[in-house]
Scaffold this motif. Structure first.
Motif, short mmCIF file in Angstrom:
data_model
loop_
_atom_site.label_atom_id
_atom_site.label_comp_id
_atom_site.label_asym_id
_atom_site.label_seq_id
_atom_site.Cartn_x
_atom_site.Cartn_y
_atom_site.Cartn_z
N GLU A 7 44.39 25.53 36.59
CA GLU A 7 44.42 25.85 38.51
C GLU A 7 44.46 25.34 39.32
OE1 GLU A 7 42.80 29.80 40.08
OE2 GLU A 7 41.42 28.51 38.75
N ASP A 17 45.98 28.49 47.33
CA ASP A 17 45.52 28.70 46.81
C ASP A 17 46.27 29.88 45.42
OD1 ASP A 17 43.17 27.44 46.57
OD2 ASP A 17 42.25 28.77 48.37
N LYS A 19 46.73 33.93 43.92
CA LYS A 19 46.41 34.96 44.42
C LYS A 19 46.69 35.41 42.85
CE LYS A 19 48.52 34.97 49.09
NZ LYS A 19 49.04 35.81 49.23
N THR A 20 45.37 36.61 42.50
CA THR A 20 44.94 37.03 41.36
C THR A 20 44.71 38.18 41.61
OG1 THR A 20 44.98 36.66 39.31
CG2 THR A 20 43.21 36.22 40.75
N ASN A 22 43.05 39.82 39.12
CA ASN A 22 41.42 39.32 38.46
C ASN A 22 40.95 38.56 38.25
OD1 ASN A 22 42.37 42.08 36.70
ND2 ASN A 22 44.38 40.98 36.09
N ASN A 23 40.54 38.15 39.37
CA ASN A 23 39.63 36.83 39.87
C ASN A 23 37.96 37.34 38.66
OD1 ASN A 23 41.08 35.74 41.98
ND2 ASN A 23 39.78 37.53 43.16
N HIS A 24 38.03 37.77 38.29
CA HIS A 24 36.71 38.25 37.23
C HIS A 24 36.66 37.47 35.60
CE1 HIS A 24 38.67 41.29 36.17
NE2 HIS A 24 37.99 41.50 35.19
N TYR A 27 40.78 31.72 34.51
CA TYR A 27 42.11 31.37 34.65
C TYR A 27 43.31 31.66 33.59
CZ TYR A 27 46.53 28.80 35.98
OH TYR A 27 47.53 27.99 36.68
N ARG A 30 44.29 35.22 33.46
CA ARG A 30 45.21 36.05 34.48
C ARG A 30 46.29 35.59 35.08
NH1 ARG A 30 39.98 33.42 38.01
NH2 ARG A 30 41.51 31.71 38.53
N SER A 32 48.53 34.69 38.00
CA SER A 32 48.12 33.98 39.24
C SER A 32 49.49 33.85 40.06
CB SER A 32 48.21 32.74 39.38
OG SER A 32 46.25 32.79 38.23
#
Length: 122
Positions: A7, A17, A19-20, A22-24, A27, A30, A32
Motif C-alpha cells: 500500500e 491515499d 479510498k476504500t 473495507n478499512n478493517h 490491504y 480490499r 482500493s
C-alpha cells in the motif's frame, strides 16, 4: 517474490491515499481507489489485489473527455518502474492462462501520460 507492491508503494507512486470501503481488512483483501490529478489529466485507479483486478480511467479535464480506460480481471503482477518526484511509471503483467505468452503494459503517469502494450514470451 511479491506480485503486488504494498500500500505504501502505491501511495508514493500516486501521491495520494487510497479510498476504500473495507478499512478493517488487510490491504491485499480490499478494493482500493486512487484518484488524483497531474497537469490537466484526472486519474482514477482501482486495485483489488486478492482477486487480481485492476482498472484505470484517465480524463482530460480541460476538454472533458476520457482519453484512456482499461480494466483487467486477470492481472498476474504489477511492478513499479519509476517513482520519483518528476517520474512515475508502472508495469502490468497479464498471463491470461497462457503458458507461452504474456501481455505487458507499461503505463507512465509523470512527466507525461503514456501507455505501451506488447506481447512477449514467458
Amino acid at each position: 517474490m511479491e506480485i503486488y507492491p504494498d500500500e505504501l508503494d502505491f501511495i508514493s507512486l500516486f501521491c495520494v491515499d487510497a479510498k476504500t470501503t473495507n478499512n478493517h481488512l488487510p490491504y491485499h483483501y480490499r478494493e482500493s481507489f486512487y484518484e488524483f490529478t497531474i497537469h490537466e489529466l484526472q486519474y482514477k485507479v482501482t486495485l483489488f489485489p486478492s482477486v487480481d483486478e485492476f482498472s484505470m480511467k484517465v480524463k482530460n479535464v480541460s476538454i472533458g473527455a476520457t482519453i484512456f480506460e482499461s480494466s483487467y480481471k486477470r492481472l498476474s503482477k504489477i511492478e513499479i518502474l519509476k517513482d520519483t518526484k518528476h517520474e512515475a511509471a508502472f508495469r502490468l503483467f497479464l498471463h491470461e492462462d497462457s503458458d507461452r505468452f504474456c501481455m505487458i503494459i507499461d503505463i507512465a503517469i509523470k512527466p507525461y501520460f503514456s501507455v505501451m502494450i506488447r506481447e512477449d514470451f514467458t
